[in-house]
Design a protein around this motif. Structure first.
Motif, PDB file in Angstrom:
ATOM      1  N   CYS A  12       0.965  -1.175   0.020  1.00  0.00           N
ATOM      2  CA  CYS A  12       0.051  -0.056  -0.050  1.00  0.00           C
ATOM      3  C   CYS A  12       0.942   1.184   0.054  1.00  0.00           C
ATOM      4  N   GLY A  13       0.187   2.361  -0.245  1.00  0.00           N
ATOM      5  CA  GLY A  13       0.918   3.588  -0.250  1.00  0.00           C
ATOM      6  C   GLY A  13       0.291   4.522  -1.451  1.00  0.00           C
ATOM      7  N   PHE A  14       0.727   5.737  -1.469  1.00  0.00           N
ATOM      8  CA  PHE A  14       0.105   6.708  -2.424  1.00  0.00           C
ATOM      9  C   PHE A  14       0.563   6.274  -3.653  1.00  0.00           C
ATOM     10  N   MET A  15      -0.349   6.994  -4.843  1.00  0.00           N
ATOM     11  CA  MET A  15      -0.011   6.823  -6.308  1.00  0.00           C
ATOM     12  C   MET A  15       1.241   7.116  -6.537  1.00  0.00           C
ATOM     13  N   GLY A  16       1.957   6.164  -7.116  1.00  0.00           N
ATOM     14  CA  GLY A  16       3.434   6.474  -7.661  1.00  0.00           C
ATOM     15  C   GLY A  16       4.463   6.184  -6.709  1.00  0.00           C
TER      16      GLY A  16
ATOM     17  N   LEU B 241      -9.509 -11.024  -2.645  1.00  0.00           N
ATOM     18  CA  LEU B 241      -8.166 -11.428  -3.148  1.00  0.00           C
ATOM     19  C   LEU B 241      -7.190 -11.741  -1.785  1.00  0.00           C
ATOM     20  N   ARG B 242      -7.680 -11.460  -0.603  1.00  0.00           N
ATOM     21  CA  ARG B 242      -7.085 -11.684   0.561  1.00  0.00           C
ATOM     22  C   ARG B 242      -7.044 -13.145   1.008  1.00  0.00           C
ATOM     23  N   LYS B 243      -7.722 -14.118   0.017  1.00  0.00           N
ATOM     24  CA  LYS B 243      -7.711 -15.361   0.251  1.00  0.00           C
ATOM     25  C   LYS B 243      -6.621 -16.198  -0.396  1.00  0.00           C
ATOM     26  N   LYS B 244      -5.957 -15.453  -1.486  1.00  0.00           N
ATOM     27  CA  LYS B 244      -5.102 -15.820  -2.224  1.00  0.00           C
ATOM     28  C   LYS B 244      -3.686 -15.635  -1.813  1.00  0.00           C
ATOM     29  N   SER B 245      -2.746 -16.582  -2.085  1.00  0.00           N
ATOM     30  CA  SER B 245      -1.286 -16.430  -1.832  1.00  0.00           C
ATOM     31  C   SER B 245      -0.720 -15.807  -2.941  1.00  0.00           C
ATOM     32  N   ALA B 246      -0.488 -14.391  -2.563  1.00  0.00           N
ATOM     33  CA  ALA B 246       0.128 -13.584  -3.697  1.00  0.00           C
ATOM     34  C   ALA B 246       0.869 -12.423  -3.089  1.00  0.00           C
ATOM     35  N   VAL B 247       1.399 -11.552  -4.013  1.00  0.00           N
ATOM     36  CA  VAL B 247       1.638 -10.199  -3.742  1.00  0.00           C
ATOM     37  C   VAL B 247       0.424  -9.313  -4.364  1.00  0.00           C
ATOM     38  N   ILE B 248      -0.073  -8.194  -3.471  1.00  0.00           N
ATOM     39  CA  ILE B 248      -1.129  -7.764  -4.042  1.00  0.00           C
ATOM     40  C   ILE B 248      -0.883  -6.443  -3.915  1.00  0.00           C
ATOM     41  N   SER B 249      -0.580  -5.657  -5.099  1.00  0.00           N
ATOM     42  CA  SER B 249      -0.566  -4.254  -5.187  1.00  0.00           C
ATOM     43  C   SER B 249      -1.986  -3.455  -5.167  1.00  0.00           C
ATOM     44  N   CYS B 250      -1.895  -2.805  -4.303  1.00  0.00           N
ATOM     45  CA  CYS B 250      -3.391  -2.176  -3.855  1.00  0.00           C
ATOM     46  C   CYS B 250      -3.190  -0.599  -4.525  1.00  0.00           C
TER      47      CYS B 250
ATOM     48  N   GLY C  32      -4.171   3.133  -4.528  1.00  0.00           N
ATOM     49  CA  GLY C  32      -3.770   4.231  -3.478  1.00  0.00           C
ATOM     50  C   GLY C  32      -4.860   4.546  -2.295  1.00  0.00           C
ATOM     51  N   GLY C  33      -6.083   4.092  -2.687  1.00  0.00           N
ATOM     52  CA  GLY C  33      -7.229   4.406  -1.933  1.00  0.00           C
ATOM     53  C   GLY C  33      -7.524   2.931  -1.091  1.00  0.00           C
ATOM     54  N   ALA C  34      -6.877   2.020  -1.241  1.00  0.00           N
ATOM     55  CA  ALA C  34      -7.524   0.712  -0.899  1.00  0.00           C
ATOM     56  C   ALA C  34      -7.581   0.290   0.687  1.00  0.00           C
ATOM     57  N   MET C  35      -6.301   1.030   1.266  1.00  0.00           N
ATOM     58  CA  MET C  35      -6.256   0.596   2.587  1.00  0.00           C
ATOM     59  C   MET C  35      -6.932   2.003   3.528  1.00  0.00           C
ATOM     60  N   LEU C  36      -7.569   2.710   2.720  1.00  0.00           N
ATOM     61  CA  LEU C  36      -8.268   3.873   3.399  1.00  0.00           C
ATOM     62  C   LEU C  36      -9.487   3.580   4.158  1.00  0.00           C
ATOM     63  N   ARG C  37     -10.067   2.332   3.842  1.00  0.00           N
ATOM     64  CA  ARG C  37     -11.182   2.020   4.346  1.00  0.00           C
ATOM     65  C   ARG C  37     -10.873   1.122   5.492  1.00  0.00           C
ATOM     66  N   GLN C  38     -11.584   1.405   6.483  1.00  0.00           N
ATOM     67  CA  GLN C  38     -11.026   0.500   7.848  1.00  0.00           C
ATOM     68  C   GLN C  38     -11.356  -1.156   7.410  1.00  0.00           C
ATOM     69  N   ASP C  39     -12.623  -1.455   6.765  1.00  0.00           N
ATOM     70  CA  ASP C  39     -12.841  -2.829   6.736  1.00  0.00           C
ATOM     71  C   ASP C  39     -11.858  -3.431   5.711  1.00  0.00           C
TER      72      ASP C  39
ATOM     73  N   LEU D 155       4.789   1.183   1.513  1.00  0.00           N
ATOM     74  CA  LEU D 155       6.042   1.813   0.651  1.00  0.00           C
ATOM     75  C   LEU D 155       5.922   3.213   0.864  1.00  0.00           C
ATOM     76  N   ASP D 156       6.961   3.720   1.780  1.00  0.00           N
ATOM     77  CA  ASP D 156       6.999   4.920   2.269  1.00  0.00           C
ATOM     78  C   ASP D 156       7.979   5.770   1.327  1.00  0.00           C
ATOM     79  N   ILE D 157       7.540   6.783   0.742  1.00  0.00           N
ATOM     80  CA  ILE D 157       8.349   7.587   0.157  1.00  0.00           C
ATOM     81  C   ILE D 157       8.053   9.075  -0.040  1.00  0.00           C
ATOM     82  N   PRO D 158       8.789  10.150  -0.080  1.00  0.00           N
ATOM     83  CA  PRO D 158       8.022  11.384  -0.090  1.00  0.00           C
ATOM     84  C   PRO D 158       7.335  11.777  -1.358  1.00  0.00           C
TER      85      PRO D 158
END
Length: 164
Positions: free
Chosen positions: A6-10, A66-75, A77-84, A98-101
């Motif tokens: 997760c992280g911001f666009m780009g 997708l959480r049920k899959k064994s995978a790397v999931i590229s979310c 930018g807004g996917a983790m904004l919802r608490q659910d 992914l922390d970046i300026p």
């Protein structure tokens, strides 16, 4: 193993995700690409025809599926904004920020016509969105990894953190 990037666009979620998935022998699933396939429309079309709240609901449903899959999931930018969505991801996998300026992200996204939020906002507005989201990303991440450096270096940092 399921890793949600997760992280911001780009910030490099898809680029790093490809390398990470290859190194771990897992498939890469990009939630934006998944939604485009599911909806049969581009992201700008989904936003224009159905609205951002509709897109966010579909994004949340994708995370739950997708959480049920064994995978790397590229979310998106807004996917983790919802608490659910964040809780669903954390229940089954690791959520990696992914922390970046902001300036680095902005350089990468400023001319991207496939990002409705970029097209609808000024640089200053995008930076405000970045700052608002950063707090939420940090609160919902299992851990944060510096995304400065090459995509390969970032993938190695994630592997180290996941195995720690």
């Amino acid at each position: 193993m399921t890793i949600f990037l997760c992280g911001f666009m780009g910030c490099g979620k898809t680029t790093v995700g490809k390398l990470l998935a290859k190194k771990l022998g897992l498939p890469l699933i990009d939630t934006d690409a998944f939604l485009v396939e599911q909806e049969g429309k581009s992201i700008p079309e989904i936003f224009a025809e159905n609205s951002e709240p509709y897109f966010r609901e579909k994004e949340a449903a994708a995370i739950r599926t997708l959480r049920k899959k064994s995978a790397v999931i590229s979310c998106g930018g807004g996917a983790m904004l919802r608490q659910d969505s964040a809780e669903a991801a954390k229940e089954t996998g690791k959520v990696v920020l992914l922390d970046i300026p902001f300036e680095v992200c902005y350089e990468r996204i400023q001319d991207d016509t496939n990002r409705p939020i970029v097209q609808q906002n000024t640089k200053e507005q995008l930076e405000a969105i970045f700052n608002e989201r950063a707090t939420i990303y940090r609160a919902n991440a299992s851990f944060s990894v510096s995304a400065d450096g090459s995509p390969l270096e970032v993938a190695e940092r994630i592997i180290k953190a996941v195995k720690a």
